[in-house]
Design a protein around this motif. Structure first.
Motif, PDB file in Angstrom:
ATOM      1  N   MET A  16       0.783  -1.309  -0.048  1.00 57.44           N
ATOM      2  CA  MET A  16       0.131  -0.129  -0.020  1.00 57.44           C
ATOM      3  C   MET A  16       0.879   1.246   0.112  1.00 57.44           C
ATOM      4  O   MET A  16       1.827   1.302   0.714  1.00 57.44           O
ATOM      5  N   ASN A  17       0.537   2.273  -0.755  1.00 54.50           N
ATOM      6  CA  ASN A  17       1.321   3.459  -0.966  1.00 54.50           C
ATOM      7  C   ASN A  17       0.800   4.487   0.111  1.00 54.50           C
ATOM      8  O   ASN A  17      -0.194   4.100   0.697  1.00 54.50           O
ATOM      9  N   SER A  72      -2.852   6.159  -0.459  1.00 51.78           N
ATOM     10  CA  SER A  72      -3.882   5.072  -0.112  1.00 51.78           C
ATOM     11  C   SER A  72      -3.847   4.849   1.420  1.00 51.78           C
ATOM     12  O   SER A  72      -4.992   4.322   1.955  1.00 51.78           O
ATOM     13  N   ALA A  73      -2.718   4.844   2.180  1.00 53.31           N
ATOM     14  CA  ALA A  73      -2.778   4.646   3.659  1.00 53.31           C
ATOM     15  C   ALA A  73      -3.583   5.552   4.248  1.00 53.31           C
ATOM     16  O   ALA A  73      -4.400   5.494   5.341  1.00 53.31           O
ATOM     17  N   GLU A 129      -5.983   7.640   3.042  1.00 55.95           N
ATOM     18  CA  GLU A 129      -7.294   7.516   2.721  1.00 55.95           C
ATOM     19  C   GLU A 129      -8.146   6.393   3.479  1.00 55.95           C
ATOM     20  O   GLU A 129      -9.087   6.681   4.266  1.00 55.95           O
ATOM     21  N   ALA A 130      -7.527   5.163   3.821  1.00 55.90           N
ATOM     22  CA  ALA A 130      -7.838   4.235   4.418  1.00 55.90           C
ATOM     23  C   ALA A 130      -8.167   4.618   5.812  1.00 55.90           C
ATOM     24  O   ALA A 130      -9.102   4.016   6.331  1.00 55.90           O
ATOM     25  N   GLU A 178      -1.258  14.977  -3.425  1.00 54.45           N
ATOM     26  CA  GLU A 178      -0.102  13.818  -3.534  1.00 54.45           C
ATOM     27  C   GLU A 178       0.925  14.772  -4.419  1.00 54.45           C
ATOM     28  O   GLU A 178       0.470  15.155  -5.510  1.00 54.45           O
TER      29      GLU A 178
END
Length: 135
Positions: free
Chosen positions: A1-2, A5-6, A8-9, A131
């Motif tokens: 996971m980049n 993405s981390a 957001e999650a 980003e």
């Protein structure tokens, strides 16, 4: 996971808890920090703890700096990879309940330069992500 993405999650994962506690704000434990108007709630502390746990599970070698609970400074040389967390950005708004304009903020830096950032307004579910190099 980049990293983006981390971010957001993790933000979406913590959102339901923040909304639930916002509805219970009259019964929260509240203290102050440096001044009488600089509030700290149990929600700030819990949200930061959960974010730290999640990010450190994904990126265990990284350093994390948070606004609360003794994570608000870093001793030594600046880390190459660093996360910065503000668990409730707008604690006064959170406590007063006049309007639900408060967010949960996470930033990621490499060599002191911002690389990724996210802010989620839990009540409205408005998410803002940025980003480096993504326009």
């Amino acid at each position: 996971m980049n990293e983006i993405s981390a971010i957001e999650a993790v933000l979406y994962d913590i959102s339901a808890y923040v909304v639930e506690r916002y509805g219970q704000r009259d019964s929260l434990v509240v203290s102050t920090k440096g001044s009488p108007t600089d509030f700290l709630t149990e929600v700030d502390i819990t949200v930061q703890k959960r974010i730290v746990e999640q990010l450190m599970d994904i990126f265990p070698a990284d350093v994390l700096i948070g606004e609360e609970s003794g994570l608000d400074y870093f001793k030594g040389s600046p880390p190459s990879r660093c996360w910065m967390v503000d668990p409730i950005d707008g604690t006064q708004n959170f406590l007063r309940g006049l309007f639900p304009e408060f967010g949960v903020s996470i930033g990621f830096l490499v060599d002191g330069n911002p690389v990724a950032r996210g802010v989620l307004f839990p009540v409205s579910q408005d998410l803002f992500l940025a980003e480096r190099g993504s326009g």
